[in-house]
Design a protein around this motif. Structure first.
Motif, PDB file in Angstrom:
ATOM      1  N   ALA A 156      -9.552   8.056   3.201  1.00  0.00           N
ATOM      2  CA  ALA A 156      -8.460   7.504   2.378  1.00  0.00           C
ATOM      3  C   ALA A 156      -8.432   5.981   2.504  1.00  0.00           C
ATOM      4  O   ALA A 156      -8.297   5.247   1.513  1.00  0.00           O
ATOM      5  N   VAL A 157      -8.633   5.505   3.726  1.00  0.00           N
ATOM      6  CA  VAL A 157      -8.555   4.055   3.967  1.00  0.00           C
ATOM      7  C   VAL A 157      -9.778   3.361   3.372  1.00  0.00           C
ATOM      8  O   VAL A 157      -9.676   2.319   2.727  1.00  0.00           O
ATOM      9  N   PHE A 158     -10.940   3.980   3.552  1.00  0.00           N
ATOM     10  CA  PHE A 158     -12.182   3.386   3.018  1.00  0.00           C
ATOM     11  C   PHE A 158     -12.091   3.301   1.493  1.00  0.00           C
ATOM     12  O   PHE A 158     -12.407   2.274   0.881  1.00  0.00           O
ATOM     13  N   ALA A 159     -11.566   4.352   0.886  1.00  0.00           N
ATOM     14  CA  ALA A 159     -11.416   4.355  -0.584  1.00  0.00           C
ATOM     15  C   ALA A 159     -10.440   3.255  -1.004  1.00  0.00           C
ATOM     16  O   ALA A 159     -10.696   2.517  -1.971  1.00  0.00           O
ATOM     17  N   TYR A 160      -9.377   3.107  -0.243  1.00  0.00           N
ATOM     18  CA  TYR A 160      -8.386   2.083  -0.606  1.00  0.00           C
ATOM     19  C   TYR A 160      -9.000   0.682  -0.527  1.00  0.00           C
ATOM     20  O   TYR A 160      -8.863  -0.142  -1.442  1.00  0.00           O
ATOM     21  N   LEU A 161      -9.730   0.409   0.548  1.00  0.00           N
ATOM     22  CA  LEU A 161     -10.331  -0.925   0.719  1.00  0.00           C
ATOM     23  C   LEU A 161     -11.335  -1.224  -0.396  1.00  0.00           C
ATOM     24  O   LEU A 161     -11.420  -2.338  -0.916  1.00  0.00           O
ATOM     25  N   ASN A 162     -12.099  -0.197  -0.786  1.00  0.00           N
ATOM     26  CA  ASN A 162     -13.069  -0.399  -1.877  1.00  0.00           C
ATOM     27  C   ASN A 162     -12.359  -0.720  -3.187  1.00  0.00           C
ATOM     28  O   ASN A 162     -12.827  -1.518  -3.988  1.00  0.00           O
ATOM     29  N   GLU A 163     -11.164  -0.128  -3.360  1.00  0.00           N
ATOM     30  CA  GLU A 163     -10.381  -0.422  -4.571  1.00  0.00           C
ATOM     31  C   GLU A 163      -9.735  -1.811  -4.470  1.00  0.00           C
ATOM     32  O   GLU A 163      -9.758  -2.588  -5.414  1.00  0.00           O
ATOM     33  N   LEU A 164      -9.261  -2.139  -3.271  1.00  0.00           N
ATOM     34  CA  LEU A 164      -8.509  -3.409  -3.080  1.00  0.00           C
ATOM     35  C   LEU A 164      -9.317  -4.615  -3.563  1.00  0.00           C
ATOM     36  O   LEU A 164      -8.805  -5.492  -4.261  1.00  0.00           O
ATOM     37  N   VAL A 165     -10.596  -4.652  -3.211  1.00  0.00           N
ATOM     38  CA  VAL A 165     -11.386  -5.857  -3.533  1.00  0.00           C
ATOM     39  C   VAL A 165     -11.638  -5.993  -5.035  1.00  0.00           C
ATOM     40  O   VAL A 165     -12.139  -7.017  -5.504  1.00  0.00           O
ATOM     41  N   THR A 166     -11.274  -4.946  -5.812  1.00  0.00           N
ATOM     42  CA  THR A 166     -11.450  -5.039  -7.281  1.00  0.00           C
ATOM     43  C   THR A 166     -10.134  -5.465  -7.955  1.00  0.00           C
ATOM     44  O   THR A 166     -10.114  -5.709  -9.157  1.00  0.00           O
ATOM     45  N   VAL A 210       0.853  -1.194   0.000  1.00  0.00           N
ATOM     46  CA  VAL A 210       0.000   0.000   0.000  1.00  0.00           C
ATOM     47  C   VAL A 210       0.887   1.242   0.000  1.00  0.00           C
ATOM     48  O   VAL A 210       1.665   1.436   0.937  1.00  0.00           O
ATOM     49  N   PRO A 211       0.802   2.077  -1.048  1.00  0.00           N
ATOM     50  CA  PRO A 211       1.688   3.241  -1.130  1.00  0.00           C
ATOM     51  C   PRO A 211       1.257   4.367  -0.202  1.00  0.00           C
ATOM     52  O   PRO A 211       0.071   4.546   0.077  1.00  0.00           O
ATOM     53  N   THR A 212       2.224   5.134   0.252  1.00  0.00           N
ATOM     54  CA  THR A 212       1.932   6.294   1.099  1.00  0.00           C
ATOM     55  C   THR A 212       0.986   7.241   0.386  1.00  0.00           C
ATOM     56  O   THR A 212       0.123   7.860   1.003  1.00  0.00           O
ATOM     57  N   ALA A 213       1.128   7.320  -0.936  1.00  0.00           N
ATOM     58  CA  ALA A 213       0.277   8.231  -1.729  1.00  0.00           C
ATOM     59  C   ALA A 213      -1.199   7.892  -1.545  1.00  0.00           C
ATOM     60  O   ALA A 213      -2.064   8.759  -1.631  1.00  0.00           O
ATOM     61  N   LYS A 214      -1.505   6.615  -1.255  1.00  0.00           N
ATOM     62  CA  LYS A 214      -2.912   6.228  -1.062  1.00  0.00           C
ATOM     63  C   LYS A 214      -3.292   6.244   0.420  1.00  0.00           C
ATOM     64  O   LYS A 214      -4.397   6.626   0.779  1.00  0.00           O
TER      65      LYS A 214
END
Ligand SMILES: NCCC[C@H](NC(=O)CCC(=O)O)C(=O)O
Length: 445
Positions: free
Chosen positions: A334-344, A293-297
Motif C-alpha cells: 500500500a505504501v509503495f503504491a502510494y509513493l509511486n503515485e505521489l511523485v506523479t 494521505v487518506p486512510t483509504a490509501k
C-alpha cells in the motif's frame, strides 16, 4: 547570502542493542532481545548521511554517548570498580543496566529542538536539548547531548544553547521529532509547528489512553519562549490521541514537513482543518502544499510499520524535492503504491530514494529519526565545527573507526561485559580526536 537546511545524523554507538525499552514504540517491543549488529547499524547510518552529502546537501554527524553509562549507574547507588558495578547491576537490576546501555542517542531528531536565526528575536540559531523524561534510557541523554551540540555548534556569535527543560512529566520534551518548520525559503522567517501529545496541567484535555503522550504542550510552549519565537510564527497542534494509541509515539511517525510542504496522514492531528487554516494565515500568501494521505490509501498500521512519514523530505540543489525513505516502504504494497503515485502528483516532491536502515528501524527509528535538521546561512555553516561535516575523508575515517572498534553482533546479555565498556570508551576517546570535540564525555572529565 545562501541558506541551507543541514542534516546532522547521529552516529550509532558501539552498544546498539534491542532491549525492548520503549513502551508505546511497537518496533522496540516487537524486537526486544533480538541480536543486533552495532557495526552494520553504524555503517548503514554513515551510508545514508554520505549519500545526502553527495547529493549536495550540508550533512554533519553528531557523536554517540558513553554507554554503558557508569556515571548514571553510580548516581543510582551502584559502587565499586566499573566491572563490579556492571556485575552488580546485571545481577540486581538488569532493567537499570539495560537503560544505561542504550545507543538511543543515535536518533538525533530527539536530541534537541532547533530554531533557525531567521525565526528568532536575537537572530541566532537556538538549541534546546530534549529532556526525554518519558523514558529512563533516554532521560540520561540531555547533558551529554548538550555538550556534543556545543562542541559541534561552538561559536556563540551564531549559536545559542539552552539548558534542557525541567525534568518532570509536565515538561515532557522529545525535541525536533515533534517540531516541524515550514518556510518559503530556508533563510526566510518560517512558521514553526509544535505537535504535542497532551496538555499535562489540564486534566480534562484529551489524551491517549493506551500509550504515553511523550510531548506536552507546556514543554513546547517553553521551548518557543526560550527560542524567542513570535506568536505569528508559531502553531501548536495536538497529536490525535487515537494514533498515539496505535504506535505513533512521535509526530515524525505520522507527519513531516520541508519548506512549503507538509506531508501528513489524515488522522495525524486533532482539529486538523482549524490548524491548517491557522498555518495558512501565519504562512502568508506564498504557495503552500498540504499533502494529506487518506486512510483509504495508507492505514495507520501501514504508516507505523513502514515509516512512510519518518522519511526525510529534502530540497535538492535543483530546487526539486525528494523523499529519503527506508526500504521498509518498498516492502509494504500500500505504501509503495502510494509513493509511486505521489511523485506523479502536482507537488514539489519528484522522486523517492530508498535506504536500508533496518538496524535502526528495528528499534523504531527511521531515516528522519536519525537526523537533526539545522537550517543555516553560509556564515553559520562556516562557523560550525568543520570536523563534524560529512565529506569523503570523514566518511572513510569513520568507517575505518567503526571497523576497528565495533562488534559485528551484540546480545543484551553482552552489555554487562566489562570488555564492551573498554571498547566503547576507547572508541569514543578516539572519536573526540577525529571530530575535534574536546572532552564531552563524563569518563573524560
Ligand atoms: N525517534 C525514534 C526514537 C526511537 C527510540 N527507540 C528506542 O529507544 C528503543 C530502545 C530499545 O528498545 O532498545 C524511542 O522510542 O525513543
Amino acid at each position: 547570502m545562501k541558506h541551507f537546511e543541514a542534516n546532522f545524523d547521529g552516529l550509532v554507538g558501539p552498544t546498539h542493542n534491542y532491549a525492548g525499552l520503549s513502551f508505546g514504540n511497537v518496533a522496540s517491543l516487537n524486537n526486544a532481545a533480538a541480536t543486533s549488529s552495532p557495526k552494520d547499524a553504524a555503517k548503514q547510518g554513515l551510508k545514508k548521511a554520505k549519500a545526502l552529502a553527495d547529493l549536495g546537501l550540508v550533512q554533519g554527524m553528531l557523536a554517540p554517548q558513553e554507554r554503558p553509562d557508569l556515571h548514571s549507574l553510580r548516581r543510582m547507588g551502584f559502587s565499586g570498580t566499573d566491572s563490579e558495578i556492571l556485575n552488580k547491576a546485571a545481577k540486581e537490576a538488569p532493567a537499570l543496566l539495560r537503560a544505561c546501555c542504550s545507543a538511543s542517542s543515535m536518533w538525533t531528531a530527539n536530541a534537541a529542538t532547533v530554531s533557525p536565526s531567521a525565526d528568532t528575536h536575537d537572530g541566532k540559531v537556538h538549541f534546546t536539548p530534549a529532556n526525554l523524561v518519558d523514558k529512563l534510557h533516554r532521560s540520561i541523554e540531555p547533558i551529554t547531548t548538550g555538550n556534543i551540540l556545543q562542541a559541534t555548534f561552538n561559536d556563540s556569535r551564531y549559536f545559542k544553547h539552552h539548558q534542557h527543560l525541567p525534568e518532570h512529566a509536565s515538561f515532557g520534551d522529545e525535541g525536533a521529532a515533534n517540531h516541524t518548520r515550514l518556510c518559503s525559503e530556508y533563510g526566510h522567517a518560517g512558521v514553526e509547528l509544535f505537535v504535542y501529545g497532551q496538555e499535562a496541567t489540564n486534566p480534562t484535555a484529551p489524551r491517549p489512553q493506551k500509550f504515553p503522550a511523550r510531548q506536552t504542550l507546556e514543554a513546547s510552549q517553553a521551548v518557543a519562549r526560550l527560542h524567542q519565537l513570535d506568536d505569528e510564527g508559531t502553531v501548536y497542534i495536538q497529536q490525535n490521541p487515537d494514533v498515539i494509541d496505535q504506535g505513533v509515539f512521535h509526530n515524525d511517525v505520522i507527519a513531516v514537513g520541508n519548506q512549503n510542504v507538509l506531508f501528513y496522514h489524515e488522522q495525524a492531528f486533532l482539529n486538523t482543518q482549524a490548524k491548517l487554516t491557522e498555518i495558512k494565515n501565519k504562512f502568508g500568501d506564498s504557495a503552500l502544499h498540504f499533502i494529506e494521505v487518506p486512510t483509504a490509501k495508507v492505514a495507520i498500521q501501514d504508516a507505523v510499520k513502514s515509516y512512510l512519514f519518518n522519511t526525510q523530505v529534502i530540497t535538492l540543489p535543483s530546487g526539486e524535492m525528494a523523499i529519503i525513505a527506508p526500504t521498509n516502504c518498498q516492502e509494504n504494497p500500500a505504501v509503495f503504491a502510494y509513493l509511486n503515485e505521489l511523485v506523479t502528483l502536482d507537488t514539489p516532491i519528484k522522486q523517492v530514494l530508498y535506504f536500508d536502515v533496518k538496524q535502526s528501524m528495528q528499534n523504531g527509528g527511521g531515516p528522519a529519526c536519525l537526523r537533526l535538521r539545522v537550517a543555516m546561512n553560509q556564515d553559520e555553516v562556516a562557523a560550525v565545527n568543520q570536523h563534524t561535516l560529512m565529506n569523503d575523508a570523514l566518511f572513510d575515517r569513520l568507517n575505518l573507526w567503526v571497523d576497528k572498534h565495533y562488534r559485528d553482533r551484540l546480545l543484551v546479555e553482552d552489555l554487562a561485559d566489562p570488555q564492551l565498556l573498554i571498547e566503547s570508551r576507547t572508541a569514543l576517546d578516539e572519536l573526540t580526536q577525529i571530530m575535534h570535540l574536546g572532552s564531552v564525555y563524563q569518563f573524560q572529565k
